[in-house]
Design a protein around this motif. Structure first.
Motif, PDB file in Angstrom:
ATOM      1  N   ASP A 227      -2.259  -5.844 -25.861  1.00  0.00           N
ATOM      2  CA  ASP A 227      -1.538  -6.010 -24.612  1.00  0.00           C
ATOM      3  C   ASP A 227      -2.373  -6.736 -23.575  1.00  0.00           C
ATOM      4  OD1 ASP A 227       0.991  -5.399 -24.108  1.00  0.00           O
ATOM      5  OD2 ASP A 227       0.595  -3.527 -23.022  1.00  0.00           O
ATOM      6  N   LEU A 228      -3.658  -6.425 -23.588  1.00  0.00           N
ATOM      7  CA  LEU A 228      -4.550  -6.944 -22.549  1.00  0.00           C
ATOM      8  C   LEU A 228      -5.226  -8.250 -22.952  1.00  0.00           C
ATOM      9  CD1 LEU A 228      -6.183  -3.578 -21.438  1.00  0.00           C
ATOM     10  CD2 LEU A 228      -4.518  -4.946 -20.167  1.00  0.00           C
ATOM     11  N   PHE A 229      -4.898  -8.739 -24.152  1.00  0.00           N
ATOM     12  CA  PHE A 229      -5.584  -9.917 -24.681  1.00  0.00           C
ATOM     13  C   PHE A 229      -5.637 -11.058 -23.665  1.00  0.00           C
ATOM     14  CE2 PHE A 229      -5.675 -13.763 -27.493  1.00  0.00           C
ATOM     15  CZ  PHE A 229      -6.916 -13.533 -28.067  1.00  0.00           C
ATOM     16  N   LEU A 230      -4.466 -11.344 -23.084  1.00  0.00           N
ATOM     17  CA  LEU A 230      -4.416 -12.485 -22.168  1.00  0.00           C
ATOM     18  C   LEU A 230      -4.960 -12.167 -20.780  1.00  0.00           C
ATOM     19  CD1 LEU A 230      -1.075 -14.189 -23.224  1.00  0.00           C
ATOM     20  CD2 LEU A 230      -3.428 -14.902 -23.716  1.00  0.00           C
ATOM     21  N   GLU A 231      -5.353 -10.901 -20.589  1.00  0.00           N
ATOM     22  CA  GLU A 231      -6.002 -10.537 -19.327  1.00  0.00           C
ATOM     23  C   GLU A 231      -7.486 -10.877 -19.370  1.00  0.00           C
ATOM     24  OE1 GLU A 231      -4.418  -9.170 -16.638  1.00  0.00           O
ATOM     25  OE2 GLU A 231      -2.539  -9.402 -17.762  1.00  0.00           O
ATOM     26  N   THR A 232      -7.976 -11.166 -20.583  1.00  0.00           N
ATOM     27  CA  THR A 232      -9.411 -11.463 -20.703  1.00  0.00           C
ATOM     28  C   THR A 232      -9.642 -12.968 -20.699  1.00  0.00           C
ATOM     29  OG1 THR A 232      -9.359 -11.573 -23.122  1.00  0.00           O
ATOM     30  CG2 THR A 232      -9.750  -9.404 -22.132  1.00  0.00           C
ATOM     31  N   GLU A 233     -10.823 -13.325 -20.272  1.00  0.00           N
ATOM     32  CA  GLU A 233     -11.190 -14.746 -20.261  1.00  0.00           C
ATOM     33  C   GLU A 233     -11.222 -15.278 -21.683  1.00  0.00           C
ATOM     34  OE1 GLU A 233     -13.494 -18.197 -20.765  1.00  0.00           O
ATOM     35  OE2 GLU A 233     -14.302 -16.246 -21.335  1.00  0.00           O
ATOM     36  N   LEU A 234     -11.807 -14.489 -22.589  1.00  0.00           N
ATOM     37  CA  LEU A 234     -11.901 -14.907 -23.985  1.00  0.00           C
ATOM     38  C   LEU A 234     -10.520 -15.085 -24.616  1.00  0.00           C
ATOM     39  CD1 LEU A 234     -14.808 -12.742 -25.419  1.00  0.00           C
ATOM     40  CD2 LEU A 234     -14.656 -15.234 -25.514  1.00  0.00           C
ATOM     41  N   GLY A 235      -9.640 -14.162 -24.314  1.00  0.00           N
ATOM     42  CA  GLY A 235      -8.283 -14.215 -24.846  1.00  0.00           C
ATOM     43  C   GLY A 235      -7.563 -15.467 -24.385  1.00  0.00           C
TER      44      GLY A 235
END
Length: 598
Positions: A227-235
């Motif tokens: 869920d949070l993948f796109l909340e991270t810079e790496l994601g």
RNA sequence: GGCCCGGUAGCUCAGAGGAUAGAGCAGCUGCCUUCUAAGCAGUUGGUCGUGGGUUCGAUUCCCGCCCGGGCUACCA
């Protein structure tokens, strides 16, 4: 089965009971008499009584009466509806092993039952090396393909490599950021392992970032990592890379091609060592766009429906609804699978298609097949999902991220090294190193394949390295060893005054160990065909273990080259050679090789 | 919740409407100056998850329940 007294019994029953309506393909299949009962074969009248319209014990009495007068039988005993028989030795061998090659030839299906079959297996991702789970898939796939060929089908082996997607971008991103130009050559690391190293690196960095994110924003603590993948810079960076890939960005494409080539080279080595050869390899990067036109066509024909939000779905009744095109018009996995399945059909025109894929995708395949049927393909009812269970470790499930996977190449090395130690101990000083390594390879990998094929595909396997890596008992080497013993006897035949080309007097083989061995050998063709029909190699594995066990008992109880009578030596050697041929054929069918000596 | 798969000896697994439920491992006992002991033989170990039903007969088929796993996405 080819026992004369059975054919005669069937003919007699047909004459005595002309009114009996026998089912198609009717035939009496004698069973082996259980341990402790007097007899070698048993006619189970319970199984055949129905069409004859009389109580099983009554029919059994008549059957027994007929068989008592049959010249091939020494002894007939009726117990309830079982009719146990003991055969004359000459009848046993005449009907089983005596006719050279007959047993092996009977394994092949009659022409009209032979089909063109396409089998897809392996289907790896190119972001990391293969592990024990893939090894199970590869082993099941290659052995099934081989088995189907063995019984006469024309089989095409296909791989569909998942060489694009977010998972690849993860490895690429980590490499781009910290790879500093490392290559398989510069690092000495096998290509797939090198790429896998960066995949792990990405996963670690991502979980660190996720932990930091959750610490900074406690309100996110409950959300899943996906869920949070796109909340991270790496994601976001990985996502961006995937978009660039799809847009054809030259730099991204170049890196992708380079890293994939490393992985392909690594996989090629692993496949080669395991003995896998595909007739064709499809790349998902070249097929992932397929299927959308079929969806459009299906939508026009009313096979699919459009939801209010624009997504296209198939209504599959009991199976539920399945989205086949997102509301933004892009494909899902199902779209691609519809496309590749039709592509494979057009390319190869198979009469059947088989997918070797883990059981977590059972529903996916049920839906895929249902959709293809709705689309009206006449071949859509001849699609099979060979579903298999996971391989668990004593510590639980294998998880790449947690580093608890059993790596395929490491496992191969470990199996072969253990086999090598044992080969070295038992071989004389004179055996050369290369020969020992070669044997160890065949024994080690044979043991691994055999272990994986021993289980019914749908069972979840518990792989305990301590217990699963063994060469004694119910193992591949047990069967290979029986073959090696026979080869060794053959090699010594001349010095013991036995001519393998001399005629054989089968009637000399009167011992129960000899007769039961020949009788069991006769079940080989039916076993091959049953295994092929069930798409289940474990049927064959179990049989080979039985046959090898039966041989070892014979070997212990009946001296072959050291028997007093030269004619008996000759006959026993011949029996052993026929058994060798079946064991070898069986192992080869399972893609297990036979060491020259052990 | 729904659907699917599994529950058989201490462990890993076969089996399958019919005779006394099998094998390997582990344990215990024997067998290498005799064709390869990666072997052979013997032995210990089971209310076939559970409660009903169908049947001449059920561990096997049907239903309920309990336990374990999987699936149930506009992921692949």
């Amino acid at each position: 089965m080819a026992f004369q007294f059975i054919s005669d019994l069937e003919a007699w029953l047909a004459k005595e009971y002309p009114a009996a309506v026998l089912p198609a393909g009717w035939g009496i299949v004698p069973e082996r008499c259980p341990e402790g009962m007097t007899g070698e074969l048993v006619v189970n009248v319970f199984r055949i009584a129905k069409p004859f319209g009389c109580p099983p014990p009554v029919l059994a009495a008549r059957v027994a009466e007929f068989l008592k007068s049959h010249p091939d039988l020494l002894h007939v005993e009726q117990i309830k509806a079982f009719v146990n028989v003991t055969l004359r030795p000459e009848a046993v061998y005449r009907d089983t092993v005596a006719k050279a090659g007959a047993i092996l030839e009977r394994g092949t299906l009659p022409g009209p039952e032979q089909r063109r079959i396409l089998i897809e297996y392996s289907a790896p991702n190119t972001n990391k090396p293969q592990h024990l789970g893939h090894v199970r898939n590869n082993t099941l796939g290659m052995a099934l393909a081989s088995l189907l060929k063995r019984v006469g089908h024309a089989v095409t082996e296909i791989n569909l490599v998942n060489d694009r997607g977010i998972h690849i971008c993860k490895s690429m991103l980590a490499y781009q950021r910290s790879g500093s130009g490392e290559t398989p050559e510069s690092s000495g690391i096998k290509g797939d392992h090198l790429v896998g190293k960066y995949y792990v690196e990405f996963a670690k960095a991502l979980s660190a970032e996720l932990a930091a994110l959750k610490a900074a924003r406690p309100e996110l603590a409950e959300r899943s990592d996906e869920d949070l993948f796109l909340e991270t810079e790496l994601g976001r960076a990985a996502q961006k890379m995937l978009q660039d890939w799809e847009a054809g960005d030259p730099a991204v494409r170049a890196l992708w091609q380079t890293m994939n080539n490393w992985v392909f080279a690594g996989f090629a080595q692993t496949y080669e060592r395991f003995g896998i050869h595909f007739d064709h390899t499809y790349l998902e990067s070249q097929t992932y766009m397929l299927g959308k036109d079929l969806i459009a066509d299906g939508l026009a024909r009313g096979v699919f429906e459009r939801r209010d939000d624009g997504a296209v779905f198939a209504d599959l009744g009991k199976l539920g609804r399945k989205v086949v095109l997102r509301s933004d018009g892009t494909s899902v996995y199902m779209t691609q699978d519809i496309g590749t399945t039709t592509l494979k059909y057009q390319d190869w025109r198979p009469e059947e298609q088989i997918w070797v894929v883990g059981d977590e995708q059972n529903l996916h395949f049920q839906m895929l097949f249902a959709i293809l049927q709705k689309l009206g393909y006449e071949w859509a009812d001849r699609l099979h999902h060979l579903s298999y269970g996971m391989v668990n470790l004593p510590t639980g499930k294998m998880k790449s991220r947690e580093g608890t996977v059993v790596d395929a190449d490491d496992l191969f090395d470990e199996m072969c090294e253990l086999a090598y130690q044992s080969c070295k101990e038992r071989a004389g000083e004179e055996t050369d190193e290369a020969e020992l390594r070669c044997r160890a390879e065949e024994i080690g990998l044979g043991a691994l394949k055999f272990m994986l094929l021993k289980y019914n595909p749908k069972t979840t396997i518990m792989f305990d390295p301590q217990a699963s890596i063994k060469f004694e008992g119910d193992t591949g080497p047990y069967v290979q060893y029986a073959v090696a013993r026979i080869q060794s006897m053959l090699a010594k035949a001349a010095e013991r005054g036995v001519d393998p080309a001399a005629p054989v007097d089968w009637s000399l083989l009167e011992r129960p160990e000899e007769k039961s061995l020949a009788i069991l050998a006769d079940y080989y063709p039916a076993t091959l065909q049953e295994a092929a029909a069930k798409l289940d190699c474990s049927v064959l594995v179990t049989y080979l273990l039985d046959l090898a066990k039966s041989f070892n008992r014979f070997y212990r109880e009946c001296p072959v080259l050291t028997a007093d009578d030269p004619a008996l030596r000759r006959a026993r050697l011949e029996l052993a050679l026929r058994i060798r041929d079946i064991l070898s054929d069986g192992l080869r069918t399972l893609t297990i090789r036979i060491p020259a000596a052990m």
